[in-house]
Write a protein that holds these residues in place. Structure first.
Motif, short mmCIF file in Angstrom:
data_model
loop_
_atom_site.label_atom_id
_atom_site.label_comp_id
_atom_site.label_asym_id
_atom_site.label_seq_id
_atom_site.Cartn_x
_atom_site.Cartn_y
_atom_site.Cartn_z
N GLY A 119 35.27 87.02 81.78
CA GLY A 119 35.44 86.44 83.11
C GLY A 119 34.12 86.12 83.76
N GLY A 120 33.14 87.01 83.62
CA GLY A 120 31.83 86.79 84.20
C GLY A 120 31.04 85.70 83.50
N ALA A 121 31.34 85.48 82.21
CA ALA A 121 30.62 84.48 81.42
C ALA A 121 31.29 83.12 81.44
CB ALA A 121 30.48 84.97 79.98
N GLY A 122 32.42 83.01 82.14
CA GLY A 122 33.12 81.73 82.20
C GLY A 122 33.94 81.42 80.96
N ILE A 123 34.28 82.45 80.19
CA ILE A 123 35.11 82.28 78.99
C ILE A 123 36.55 82.63 79.36
CG2 ILE A 123 35.50 83.11 76.63
CD1 ILE A 123 32.48 83.85 76.60
N PRO A 124 37.49 81.68 79.27
CA PRO A 124 38.84 81.93 79.78
C PRO A 124 39.68 82.89 78.93
CG PRO A 124 38.73 79.77 78.77
CD PRO A 124 37.32 80.29 78.80
N ALA A 125 39.40 82.97 77.63
CA ALA A 125 40.19 83.82 76.73
C ALA A 125 39.39 84.06 75.46
CB ALA A 125 41.53 83.17 76.40
N PHE A 126 39.84 85.03 74.66
CA PHE A 126 39.13 85.36 73.43
C PHE A 126 40.10 85.99 72.44
CE2 PHE A 126 38.91 88.87 76.39
CZ PHE A 126 39.22 89.97 75.64
N TYR A 127 39.77 85.91 71.16
CA TYR A 127 40.56 86.56 70.12
C TYR A 127 39.90 87.88 69.73
CZ TYR A 127 43.50 82.46 69.36
OH TYR A 127 44.41 81.44 69.51
N THR A 128 40.72 88.91 69.55
CA THR A 128 40.21 90.23 69.17
C THR A 128 41.13 90.85 68.12
OG1 THR A 128 39.75 92.49 69.96
CG2 THR A 128 41.43 91.26 71.15
N PRO A 129 40.58 91.62 67.17
CA PRO A 129 41.44 92.32 66.21
C PRO A 129 42.05 93.59 66.78
CG PRO A 129 39.14 92.78 65.75
CD PRO A 129 39.14 91.76 66.85
N THR A 130 41.57 94.02 67.95
CA THR A 130 42.06 95.27 68.53
C THR A 130 43.54 95.16 68.88
OG1 THR A 130 39.87 95.69 69.47
CG2 THR A 130 41.73 96.94 70.38
N GLY A 131 44.33 96.08 68.39
CA GLY A 131 45.76 96.11 68.70
C GLY A 131 46.64 95.46 67.67
N VAL A 132 46.06 94.77 66.68
CA VAL A 132 46.87 94.13 65.64
C VAL A 132 47.68 95.19 64.90
CG1 VAL A 132 46.76 92.90 63.43
CG2 VAL A 132 45.35 92.15 65.35
N GLY A 133 48.95 94.92 64.71
CA GLY A 133 49.83 95.85 64.01
C GLY A 133 50.42 96.92 64.90
N SER A 134 50.20 96.83 66.22
CA SER A 134 50.74 97.81 67.16
C SER A 134 51.50 97.09 68.26
CB SER A 134 49.60 98.63 67.77
OG SER A 134 48.87 97.84 68.70
N VAL A 135 52.02 97.85 69.22
CA VAL A 135 52.72 97.25 70.36
C VAL A 135 51.80 96.35 71.18
CG1 VAL A 135 54.43 99.08 70.56
CG2 VAL A 135 52.26 99.29 71.80
N VAL A 136 50.49 96.58 71.08
CA VAL A 136 49.52 95.75 71.81
C VAL A 136 49.57 94.31 71.31
CG1 VAL A 136 47.06 95.40 72.25
CG2 VAL A 136 48.02 97.71 72.32
#
Length: 246
Positions: A119-136
């Motif tokens: 948010g501070g860097a002006g990036i609206p969204a991002f992809y992350t591996p965190t939570g893959v394979g879980s309810v996240v």
């Protein structure tokens, strides 16, 4: 520009009903307690508190009063509830969540940090591996079933990632060890936690500082948050409270 104001009340005067406010803190460490107490006195309602790692558990008295006053609409956090079931049964905040009166939205702690940094860097969204394979991965984690929006995933170089969106709160309440009158900030060790990324992400950053010095008195090589991100500063005393395990 001198950004120091004489009172907490003046600093939060434009915080209106329905505001989204970033609240930093690693449990009890680095929580803007004085600003939270001013918010309680102001009585602003329908608030969303966007946190990082349990700051409202570290400020349990303030959380209790905000809940009993009916000031909260939603809390976003990675660790929002007491780990003790018996303590939770006696906690007005947890009971309000269970009754559907306050929404709790949960994300992994690192994802929360990146949401603010983006948010501070002006990036609206991002992809992350965190939570893959879980309810996240499946949807937004919340007790409100109708708010469990499915999440987008993408395979990149043969690995699955989850799309997460940046957080850009209306306000950030920040606790700093040192501030100069132009808004440059330094935090004390672990008390930095989410303070610096929240200060970047918010539209209006309001700081409670234990010490205020003149321009140029803080070594520029050791500034944690540049003054360009800060709108207002108020001098507060170093907080005194009992450190406990929830």
């Amino acid at each position: 520009m001198d950004k120091v104001l004489p009172s907490l009340e003046e600093a939060i005067a434009d915080v209106k009903d329905g505001a989204v406010i970033a609240i930093p803190g690693f449990f009890a460490c680095g929580v803007p307690r004085a600003l939270l107490q001013a918010l309680i006195r102001k009585g602003t309602k329908n608030l969303t508190l966007s946190c990082g790692c349990g700051p409202m558990l570290g400020a349990a008295a303030e959380l209790r009063q905000l809940t009993l006053n009916g000031q909260l609409k939603k809390v976003i956090d990675s660790y929002g509830l007491f780990r003790s079931a018996s303590k939770g049964m006696a906690d007005p905040f947890e009971q309000a969540i269970r009754a559907g009166k306050i929404e709790l939205e949960v994300f992994p702690m690192g994802t929360m940090a990146e949401k603010y940094r983006a948010g501070g860097a002006g990036i609206p969204a991002f992809y992350t591996p965190t939570g893959v394979g879980s309810v996240v991965e499946e949807s937004i984690v919340t007790e409100i079933e109708s708010k469990r929006t499915p999440k987008e995933t993408k395979i990149i170089d043969g690995k699955k990632y989850v799309l997460e969106y940046a957080l850009k709160p209306d306000f950030a309440f920040i606790h700093a060890k040192f501030a100069d009158r132009e808004g440059n900030l330094r935090y004390a060790k672990t008390a930095r936690n989410f303070n610096h990324v929240m200060a970047m992400a918010a539209k209006v950053t309001i700081v409670e500082a234990e010490n205020i010095v003149g321009p140029g008195e803080l070594d520029p090589d050791f500034i944690h948050t540049p003054g360009v991100y800060v709108k207002r500063i108020v001098k507060v005393e170093r907080p005194k409270f009992a450190i406990t395990i929830d």
